[in-house]
Design a protein around this motif. Sequence first.
Motif: not given
Length: 349
Positions: A336-349
């Motif tokens: 899920m974290l990889s998915h968020l990062e690859s779609t521009g929605q990373s939790l890292k702000r």
Amino acid sequence: MARKQSDYLAALLAEEEGDAASAAPPREPAELRSRTTTLLGRESALARVASGEVRQVTQLLLDPARVRIWPGNARNYDLLSEAQCRELIDSIIAEGGQKVPAVVRRVEGDPNHDYEVIAGTRRHWSISWLRANSYPDMQFVAQVAQLDDEAAFRLADLENRARADVSDLERARNYLAALTTHYGNHQTRMAERLKLSKGWLSKMLKVAAIPDAVIAAFASPHDVQLKPGYALAQAMQDKGEAKAIIGVAQVIAREQAARRDAGQPAIPAPDVLRRLLGASKMMLGEDGGPDPYRYINKYGRDVMSIQAINRHGVTVRLHAHPGADDEEIVTALRHMLSHLESTGQSLKR
């Protein structure tokens, strides 16, 4: 003269002799009539061969190691396997050898090969496999043809159309390469030469342009069929949509790899296609609504799904079911974290 050639000419002679004998005058002595018709028949048969009306075909018994694969063929030789060729292998063993000859042409300037396969790639692979697996005396049966590259392409294409195991993607990419190599990028000319519908050829060429990064999301390139593949190719005409599709494809490809390593079944092609075509909605979070991303285990049960994405973070749901374990949940979280990062929605702000 080869045995098959002599038998073939003998059959022609027999036919000609029969025709001449039936026309002979009844008062002619039998011995003279027989001698005359034999000479006439032989002369007629040889004349037909010399004129080109009848073509002699020579079949060769070759060592497959001395025969390379023509790169203009649609079939990917490296993807062939014992499982894919098992039926053909069994047939060759049962019949005591290869019965249907491949088509090859001579090559020059290659010290390692004497011929290259134009049609008959699976036969070449199967004979090579048999020689390496208890049948060292198996020979590759082939007939030699004099063909230029364009004619060789058309011949190979005709054979591949009848082969269900040649994927739509393999054929599409073969057509795309041939469009430039043989037809000067003229689709109409290519369609006429191959006797194909221009509309159908256009769809195949668009499917061929789907990048490898997207194809990698599928368990096998054979899963990319023409109709759904064309829908995907159409969606990728939009640059923003294409970027989203590539991002989601990379996530799915990692999931597929993890499933293979764990001995789990692959994500089915319809599910992969649905996620790819919905990629832009996943990136946008459907206007702040629930994101459709979810992680499914080998039993087809949901392990984790994203419920909401906003500026404060991500809301995740863990699904309870028999057999759930901590390691599976951790794996789902990493994906899920990889998915968020690859779609521009990373939790890292």
